[in-house]
Design a protein around this motif. Sequence first.
Motif, mmCIF file in Angstrom:
data_model
loop_
_atom_site.group_PDB
_atom_site.id
_atom_site.type_symbol
_atom_site.label_atom_id
_atom_site.label_comp_id
_atom_site.label_asym_id
_atom_site.label_seq_id
_atom_site.Cartn_x
_atom_site.Cartn_y
_atom_site.Cartn_z
ATOM 1 N N VAL A 117 0.853 -1.194 0.000
ATOM 2 C CA VAL A 117 0.000 0.000 0.000
ATOM 3 C C VAL A 117 0.888 1.244 0.000
ATOM 4 O O VAL A 117 1.769 1.364 0.856
ATOM 5 C CB VAL A 117 -0.921 0.032 1.241
ATOM 6 C CG1 VAL A 117 -1.765 1.290 1.257
ATOM 7 C CG2 VAL A 117 -1.808 -1.201 1.283
ATOM 8 N N GLU B 204 -4.643 1.626 -10.726
ATOM 9 C CA GLU B 204 -5.942 2.230 -11.006
ATOM 10 C C GLU B 204 -6.789 2.383 -9.756
ATOM 11 O O GLU B 204 -7.624 3.282 -9.673
ATOM 12 C CB GLU B 204 -6.684 1.407 -12.062
ATOM 13 C CG GLU B 204 -6.131 1.568 -13.466
ATOM 14 C CD GLU B 204 -6.079 3.033 -13.903
ATOM 15 O OE1 GLU B 204 -7.095 3.745 -13.726
ATOM 16 O OE2 GLU B 204 -5.034 3.460 -14.404
ATOM 17 N N ASP B 205 -6.590 1.495 -8.772
ATOM 18 C CA ASP B 205 -7.345 1.648 -7.523
ATOM 19 C C ASP B 205 -6.944 2.917 -6.796
ATOM 20 O O ASP B 205 -7.782 3.607 -6.198
ATOM 21 C CB ASP B 205 -7.149 0.428 -6.621
ATOM 22 C CG ASP B 205 -5.692 0.126 -6.327
ATOM 23 O OD1 ASP B 205 -4.823 0.549 -7.123
ATOM 24 O OD2 ASP B 205 -5.407 -0.530 -5.306
ATOM 25 N N VAL B 206 -5.640 3.262 -6.860
ATOM 26 C CA VAL B 206 -5.158 4.514 -6.252
ATOM 27 C C VAL B 206 -5.727 5.708 -7.010
ATOM 28 O O VAL B 206 -6.217 6.669 -6.401
ATOM 29 C CB VAL B 206 -3.619 4.553 -6.244
ATOM 30 C CG1 VAL B 206 -3.119 5.898 -5.721
ATOM 31 C CG2 VAL B 206 -3.061 3.412 -5.401
ATOM 32 N N SER C 233 -8.436 5.877 -8.775
ATOM 33 C CA SER C 233 -9.864 5.969 -8.497
ATOM 34 C C SER C 233 -10.129 6.592 -7.136
ATOM 35 O O SER C 233 -11.014 7.448 -6.992
ATOM 36 C CB SER C 233 -10.490 4.575 -8.566
ATOM 37 O OG SER C 233 -11.856 4.620 -8.218
ATOM 38 N N SER C 234 -9.341 6.196 -6.135
ATOM 39 C CA SER C 234 -9.501 6.739 -4.787
ATOM 40 C C SER C 234 -9.236 8.235 -4.753
ATOM 41 O O SER C 234 -9.985 9.008 -4.137
ATOM 42 C CB SER C 234 -8.556 6.003 -3.826
ATOM 43 O OG SER C 234 -8.523 6.621 -2.559
ATOM 44 N N LYS D 2 -11.957 10.275 -6.635
ATOM 45 C CA LYS D 2 -13.147 10.404 -5.796
ATOM 46 C C LYS D 2 -12.939 11.457 -4.715
ATOM 47 O O LYS D 2 -13.830 12.271 -4.433
ATOM 48 C CB LYS D 2 -13.484 9.062 -5.163
ATOM 49 C CG LYS D 2 -14.736 9.089 -4.289
ATOM 50 C CD LYS D 2 -15.025 7.721 -3.695
ATOM 51 C CE LYS D 2 -16.243 7.769 -2.776
ATOM 52 N NZ LYS D 2 -16.506 6.444 -2.148
#
Length: 338
Positions: A21, A64-66, A68-69, A72
Amino acid sequence: MKIIVPMAGRGSRLRPHTLTVPKPLIPVAGKPIVHRLVSDIAKVLGEPIDEIAFVLGDPAFFGEDVVSSLTKLAEELGAKASIYRQDQPLGTGHAIMCAAASLSGPAVIAYADTLIRADFNLDKDADAVIWVKQVDQPEAYGVVKLNEKKHIVELVEKPQEFISDQAVIGIYYFKDVAVLKNELQYVLDNNIINGGEYQINDGIKRMMSNGKIFVTGQVDEWMDCGNKNVTVETNTRMLGFLQNDGEQLVSDQVKQENSTIINPCYIGEGVILKNATVGPNVSIGKGCVIENTAIKNSLVQTETVIKNANLDNAMIGNNAVYDGNFTTVSIGDYSILE
């Protein structure tokens, strides 16, 4: 107003937690560091935020999860999210220049490894503001030197002789960040390197030599998240602030059986407490199970199981399993000790 957030570093001092992370996304008191920092800055600036530019590292790690976070987060603050990449760790000045397309107009630059409590009163007569905090050991920090008008005239890194006790915390305001952009471009073009990297300070020093006025801003609290011990301490301090602010820190969806919560604590939704004593100063992420355990002054991320433990000053990652008699531990994601 824009906020520029360089956050491409891997956070090696916080390993093993940053092996899976990115450090700015490690939760403190229930919210990722960068989310809390940016939200707090937006709140105290008191003016609309048009754009938040994030400078990330390798897409294989900052995936991509980072993105997206962070997108947002910006949208929740009414701002456009811009994502840039720093492919090589070439320093603070280089990181800022990776966001060159966003470097215009008034902007705050904030490095995402620290948390603050402050009221920002921008001096609109100054060209820039550097936020500082009084420290007991200035020789361990970068500090500012002031003239008789209280203008910053020099930045000194880890001074061996006393210059001042006002340490730079890594948050800056520029009336027009394009001026910094031009000076950093000069730094890059002329290969001006300090400590093996291109530094923001060299751009700032060029602005000062050209007559730009820099003043200090003060923060009430400055909390580091550089390594495990200081991150646990920061979690403790932040929980105290949030409790005083009246925030609800314990989810209504926590299931308790023969357990005690000693506030302040953050406990996320879906947590199961069974024969447990939790607190004070504990953050537990969603979906964890804490059984036959006493835990205080600690950080536990999400979906982790802890049994038969007595924990103090512990930091445990996501999706871990811990069953044992150790006390002070630092366990990364997906670890199993049973």
